[in-house]
Scaffold this motif. Structure first.
Motif, PDB file in Angstrom:
ATOM      1  N   HIS A   1       0.835  -1.209   0.000  1.00  0.00           N
ATOM      2  CA  HIS A   1       0.000   0.000   0.000  1.00  0.00           C
ATOM      3  C   HIS A   1       0.869   1.258   0.000  1.00  0.00           C
ATOM      4  O   HIS A   1       0.710   2.148   0.840  1.00  0.00           O
ATOM      5  N   SER A   2       1.789   1.312  -0.956  1.00  0.00           N
ATOM      6  CA  SER A   2       2.732   2.424  -1.020  1.00  0.00           C
ATOM      7  C   SER A   2       2.867   2.911  -2.454  1.00  0.00           C
ATOM      8  O   SER A   2       3.058   2.108  -3.368  1.00  0.00           O
ATOM      9  N   GLU A   3       2.775   4.227  -2.646  1.00  0.00           N
ATOM     10  CA  GLU A   3       2.996   4.766  -3.983  1.00  0.00           C
ATOM     11  C   GLU A   3       4.467   4.593  -4.346  1.00  0.00           C
ATOM     12  O   GLU A   3       5.329   4.490  -3.456  1.00  0.00           O
ATOM     13  N   GLN A   4       4.772   4.533  -5.629  1.00  0.00           N
ATOM     14  CA  GLN A   4       6.114   4.171  -6.084  1.00  0.00           C
ATOM     15  C   GLN A   4       7.209   5.099  -5.572  1.00  0.00           C
ATOM     16  O   GLN A   4       8.278   4.626  -5.186  1.00  0.00           O
ATOM     17  N   SER A   5       6.981   6.407  -5.531  1.00  0.00           N
ATOM     18  CA  SER A   5       8.045   7.310  -5.060  1.00  0.00           C
ATOM     19  C   SER A   5       8.327   7.092  -3.577  1.00  0.00           C
ATOM     20  O   SER A   5       9.488   7.075  -3.159  1.00  0.00           O
ATOM     21  N   ARG A   6       7.282   6.903  -2.787  1.00  0.00           N
ATOM     22  CA  ARG A   6       7.457   6.641  -1.360  1.00  0.00           C
ATOM     23  C   ARG A   6       8.132   5.280  -1.149  1.00  0.00           C
ATOM     24  O   ARG A   6       8.997   5.117  -0.296  1.00  0.00           O
ATOM     25  N   LEU A   7       7.728   4.289  -1.942  1.00  0.00           N
ATOM     26  CA  LEU A   7       8.323   2.955  -1.856  1.00  0.00           C
ATOM     27  C   LEU A   7       9.814   3.012  -2.182  1.00  0.00           C
ATOM     28  O   LEU A   7      10.639   2.439  -1.475  1.00  0.00           O
ATOM     29  N   SER A   8      10.164   3.712  -3.252  1.00  0.00           N
ATOM     30  CA  SER A   8      11.562   3.823  -3.651  1.00  0.00           C
ATOM     31  C   SER A   8      12.399   4.459  -2.539  1.00  0.00           C
ATOM     32  O   SER A   8      13.511   4.003  -2.236  1.00  0.00           O
ATOM     33  N   HIS A   9      11.867   5.499  -1.918  1.00  0.00           N
ATOM     34  CA  HIS A   9      12.564   6.159  -0.810  1.00  0.00           C
ATOM     35  C   HIS A   9      12.754   5.191   0.363  1.00  0.00           C
ATOM     36  O   HIS A   9      13.835   5.110   0.950  1.00  0.00           O
ATOM     37  N   ALA A  10      11.690   4.447   0.700  1.00  0.00           N
ATOM     38  CA  ALA A  10      11.771   3.485   1.807  1.00  0.00           C
ATOM     39  C   ALA A  10      12.774   2.376   1.506  1.00  0.00           C
ATOM     40  O   ALA A  10      13.553   1.980   2.383  1.00  0.00           O
ATOM     41  N   ILE A  11      12.764   1.883   0.271  1.00  0.00           N
ATOM     42  CA  ILE A  11      13.705   0.818  -0.116  1.00  0.00           C
ATOM     43  C   ILE A  11      15.138   1.322  -0.009  1.00  0.00           C
ATOM     44  O   ILE A  11      16.025   0.623   0.495  1.00  0.00           O
ATOM     45  N   THR A  12      15.384   2.552  -0.455  1.00  0.00           N
ATOM     46  CA  THR A  12      16.730   3.137  -0.356  1.00  0.00           C
ATOM     47  C   THR A  12      17.183   3.189   1.103  1.00  0.00           C
ATOM     48  O   THR A  12      18.313   2.811   1.433  1.00  0.00           O
ATOM     49  N   ALA A  13      16.302   3.644   1.985  1.00  0.00           N
ATOM     50  CA  ALA A  13      16.655   3.723   3.411  1.00  0.00           C
ATOM     51  C   ALA A  13      16.916   2.333   3.992  1.00  0.00           C
ATOM     52  O   ALA A  13      17.856   2.143   4.775  1.00  0.00           O
ATOM     53  N   MET A  14      16.113   1.360   3.590  1.00  0.00           N
ATOM     54  CA  MET A  14      16.306   0.006   4.121  1.00  0.00           C
ATOM     55  C   MET A  14      17.518  -0.683   3.495  1.00  0.00           C
ATOM     56  O   MET A  14      18.146  -1.527   4.150  1.00  0.00           O
ATOM     57  N   GLU A  15      17.859  -0.322   2.264  1.00  0.00           N
ATOM     58  CA  GLU A  15      19.093  -0.845   1.653  1.00  0.00           C
ATOM     59  C   GLU A  15      20.307  -0.390   2.458  1.00  0.00           C
ATOM     60  O   GLU A  15      21.225  -1.179   2.692  1.00  0.00           O
TER      61      GLU A  15
END
Length: 179
Positions: free
Chosen positions: A64-78
């Motif tokens: 339940h995440s829009e792509q820009s927010r998801l990309s930001h979250a993935i970067t932080a978790m990476e």
């Protein structure tokens, strides 16, 4: 079409309940695990996926995440070593990216899950007896197929077998694992 007073009451109550639940779960996860609720949803979805891998586009739907927010979250978790991006193994588009949950990320989910579950129980299920829970599931059983009929993308039974247990799959809108 205007909502009736009963519909207004139900809709406003549902929105308030949904927002309060999300906010309280977010606060619990931040306090106990250093995660946001959206990060937990991403990690949790990956933890249940085959080979702990999901395409970015599909992960956005499931978490339940829009792509820009998801990309930001993935970067932080990476950066924290919880996930990594890889070229999608199932998508012929060379630009398609999948996300893989690392062992460190899996440990974060395992550590956070018990307290998160306890909080969900405290906030929601402690207020329900068996009949209320059955009624809640009956309402969900009516709304999920309706939303699928309207073209909203739902997790498939393969993607969320627990949610679908005892329910009929309303049929895919276009549920692809493409990423």
């Amino acid at each position: 079409m205007a909502l009736t007073p009963d519909q207004q009451r139900a809709f406003r109550g549902f929105l308030t309940l949904s927002t309060l639940l999300d906010d309280a779960l977010d606060a619990q996860l931040r306090r106990d695990s250093g995660l946001t609720h959206s990060q937990y949803r991403i990690l949790f979805r990956l933890s249940e996926a085959p080979e702990r891998t999901i395409g970015m586009r599909r992960l956005g739907v499931l978490a339940h995440s829009e792509q820009s927010r998801l990309s930001h979250a993935i970067t932080a978790m990476e950066r924290r070593g919880w996930v990594r991006r890889v070229r999608s193994p199932t998508n012929p588009d060379r630009r398609a990216v999948s996300v893989v949950l690392t062992d460190a990320g899996m440990e974060v989910v395992r550590s956070a899950a018990p307290r998160h579950s306890d909080e969900a129980h405290r906030l929601l299920f402690d207020a329900l007896d068996a009949e209320h829970l059955s009624n809640l599931n009956a309402v969900i059983d009516r709304i999920l197929p309706h939303m699928a009929d309207l073209g909203l993308d739902l997790p498939s039974p393969e993607e969320d077998p627990i949610m679908w247990e005892g329910r009929s799959d309303p049929g895919p809108a276009d549920r692809t694992q493409a990423g």
